[in-house]
Enzyme design. Sequence first.
Site, short mmCIF file in Angstrom:
data_model
loop_
_atom_site.label_atom_id
_atom_site.label_comp_id
_atom_site.label_asym_id
_atom_site.label_seq_id
_atom_site.Cartn_x
_atom_site.Cartn_y
_atom_site.Cartn_z
N PRO A 189 0.83 -1.21 0.00
CA PRO A 189 0.00 0.00 0.00
C PRO A 189 0.86 1.26 0.00
O PRO A 189 1.93 1.29 0.60
CB PRO A 189 -0.81 -0.11 1.30
CG PRO A 189 -0.78 -1.55 1.64
CD PRO A 189 0.54 -2.07 1.13
N SER A 232 0.43 3.82 1.56
CA SER A 232 0.53 4.41 2.90
C SER A 232 1.65 3.77 3.73
O SER A 232 1.98 4.25 4.80
CB SER A 232 -0.80 4.28 3.63
OG SER A 232 -1.16 2.92 3.76
N CYS A 233 2.24 2.68 3.25
CA CYS A 233 3.32 2.00 3.97
C CYS A 233 4.67 2.45 3.42
O CYS A 233 4.85 2.54 2.21
CB CYS A 233 3.22 0.49 3.80
SG CYS A 233 1.76 -0.24 4.54
N VAL A 234 5.61 2.69 4.33
CA VAL A 234 6.96 3.08 3.90
C VAL A 234 7.88 1.89 3.89
O VAL A 234 7.67 0.90 4.44
CB VAL A 234 7.54 4.19 4.81
CG1 VAL A 234 6.84 5.48 4.51
CG2 VAL A 234 7.49 3.83 6.25
#
Length: 103
Positions: A99, A101-103
């Site tokens: 996703p 939104s994930c780093v």
Amino acid sequence: MAQTTIAGKTVEVTEEGYLQDHTQWNEDIAKELAKEEGIELTDDHFKILNFLREKYEEGANLTIRKVGKSGITDIKGFYNLFPGGPLKKASKIAGIPKPTSCV
């Protein structure tokens, strides 16, 4: 992009091990990916994996909050099922891209 064999099936994966093609996913691949993450999958895990796959195919933006409001589990339960980065790990095991939104 690299090829690897997971659960006896040759698949293409990213440098981080996410499947390039989510249609190549099956439950045996999920179990093997989960094992690499130190997770033994239960029915509760599969409910979340299937939820994530369904939302991904709908084009939804996946977030931890969205999983927490899914009715399958709350956010605390999500962290308990996939400790140390639940959305990142669950997405990888579900065979969908990491996703944004994930780093």
